[in-house]
Design an enzyme around this catalytic site. Sequence first.
Site, short mmCIF file in Angstrom:
data_model
loop_
_atom_site.label_atom_id
_atom_site.label_comp_id
_atom_site.label_asym_id
_atom_site.label_seq_id
_atom_site.Cartn_x
_atom_site.Cartn_y
_atom_site.Cartn_z
N ASP A 242 0.83 -1.20 0.00
CA ASP A 242 0.00 0.00 0.00
C ASP A 242 0.87 1.26 0.00
OD1 ASP A 242 -2.82 1.06 0.46
OD2 ASP A 242 -1.72 2.07 2.06
N GLU A 296 1.69 -0.41 -4.93
CA GLU A 296 0.70 0.61 -5.28
C GLU A 296 1.47 1.91 -5.45
OE1 GLU A 296 -3.16 3.13 -3.80
OE2 GLU A 296 -1.55 2.62 -2.43
C1 NOJ Z 1 -4.37 3.13 -0.82
C2 NOJ Z 1 -5.52 2.19 -0.57
O1 NOJ Z 1 -5.86 1.53 -1.75
C3 NOJ Z 1 -6.64 3.04 -0.01
O2 NOJ Z 1 -7.84 2.33 0.07
C4 NOJ Z 1 -6.21 3.58 1.32
O3 NOJ Z 1 -7.20 4.45 1.79
C5 NOJ Z 1 -4.88 4.36 1.21
N1 NOJ Z 1 -3.91 3.68 0.41
C6 NOJ Z 1 -4.30 4.58 2.58
O4 NOJ Z 1 -3.86 3.37 3.12
#
Ligand code: NOJ
Length: 575
Positions: A242, A296
């Site tokens: 993440d 991500e």
């Molecule tokens: C990206 C995640 O996909 C999202 O859902 C989340 O709110 C943020 N990162 C913070 O962790």
Amino acid sequence: MLQTSLTEMSPSVDEDVPSFVNTATAVVDAVNPSSDDPDWWRSAVIYQIYIRSFADGDGDGTGDIAGVRSRLGYLRDLGVDAIWFTPWYASPLADGGYDVSDYRAIHPAFGDLEQAEALIRDALALGIRTIIDVVPNHISDQHPWFQEALAAGPGSPERERFWFRDGLGPNGDEMPNHWISNFQGDTWTRTTNPDGSAGQWYLHLFTPEQPDLNWNHPGVRAEHEDVLRFWFDRGVAGVRIDSAALLVKDAALPELSENPGPGEHPNTDRDELHEIYRSWRGVADSYPGTRMLVGEIWLPDIERFAKYLRRDELHTAFNFDFMARPWDAEKLRESIDATLAAHAPVNAPSTWVLSNHDVTRPVTRYGRDDSSFAFASKRFGTPVDLELGERRARAAALLTAALPGALYIYQGDELGLPEVEDLPLDQLQDPMHFRSNGVDPGRDGCRVPLPWSGSAPGLGFGPEGAAAPWLPQPASWQKLAVEEQEADQSSMLRLYREALRIRTASPELHGPEFAWIASPDGVLSFSRGDRFVSVTNLSSAPIDLPDHAKILISSAGLVSGRLPPDSSAWLQTQQ
Ligand code: NOJ
């Protein structure tokens, strides 16, 4: 009939899913998710499970591991190679689980560790690998580390794991800097001392319930590597990272300059990150087979993005550039070209993503005048033509499934679910909505529980007598339920199943071969190897198909042998 498939539909198998009860040690011995094919991740189809909303096994209205286990046959029939779980850990759910309070425990509403281990084994027995989500940038404010830091006070080693700072100004009541949160608003919250006086401030790039960790701290690094081992030991085949480009901060915490150069942003894409991921890769590579790391990473600079995919760093990262583009042939072609060009030098496969739990569902997005995606422009009441959106989403499903690399499918996209844009305001939960003072609808609309049966209460989300799903499903979803779509040859679900069946069976779709074929304006045609061609018509008129021996599948019926606007076809070009 919307879909014409000239091949036979694969039969839907409905055997019982085996279940196992194991201890962790038994799992370690028995589960080696990558032994058979070390390159599985290069062209895998990965299905994203937002666990709260996939299937409710225990009837409390919230999705859970038991629900997923009961639906593994569905995932096998869909033809996916792996499932990625959004965070399923202990968490106060201030941000849907991206606020983890214990990485080694499952949230009780979702199940327990034993069930998670059983799920990993059950899935693998059906050929489906499990990928988990790790959230290294921040943890929950309820995590023992943060609670200890609050209790220990300024200057303590416990606070070193975070970004605590004194405030500016004579009374310390000004924030240490003015970085803007990814969820809008401030990135600093002031603490209160045990005696009730105002204390230090702490940094949070997201909500105040998600304090940022200090990645210069060796204990923070060691803990996360241990978390990776904890889950690899339990047989997970991969980790989704993440906010992967945000972990490292400039320790001076300077204000953001207007145009920071490459690597100069104080909290994004800092060069020190690469060393962290090299170390994570070392952990992954110390396990048998390939344990995949997917980042991500939202970065406009695709060359900087590709640096994370070097041989000894992450295996892949999400390709958000493609996802955010509008339904426009030139813009999509440009993105495909840039993506392939940037990935080639690092020999990493690209990924193709149409949506996830953060963005507007494709059926809705592609039905709008502006069909691009940007968080900043989400608004209530944007006009939409859902029929048009569905046609395009069908075409996009074939387009993305034909591109070289890994394919991600967000749960419910295979059913063609639209964004739910009229959820009752008092049921919204997403902090993005609240932090925008209600201007941004937030992300609840793409997180509504899945419809499994049109005739059952709660659309079959839970067992008989279950509590209502945690977010209400629109009545119009009856016809979109799995049971209804299974019975309808022209449904989105049948389109996805057949496309994935063809993809799995076609060796040319697993390699890197890709070549554009000259085509009229507004049309994307490309070949994969000698025998396969994909054509997508984004223009406003029907088009002739290139020479072919057979149409494998098309997202819409042909009109006098021509491919209508907003549709795709896959062709076999030689017998
Ligand atoms: C990206 C995640 O996909 C999202 O859902 C989340 O709110 C943020 N990162 C913070 O962790």
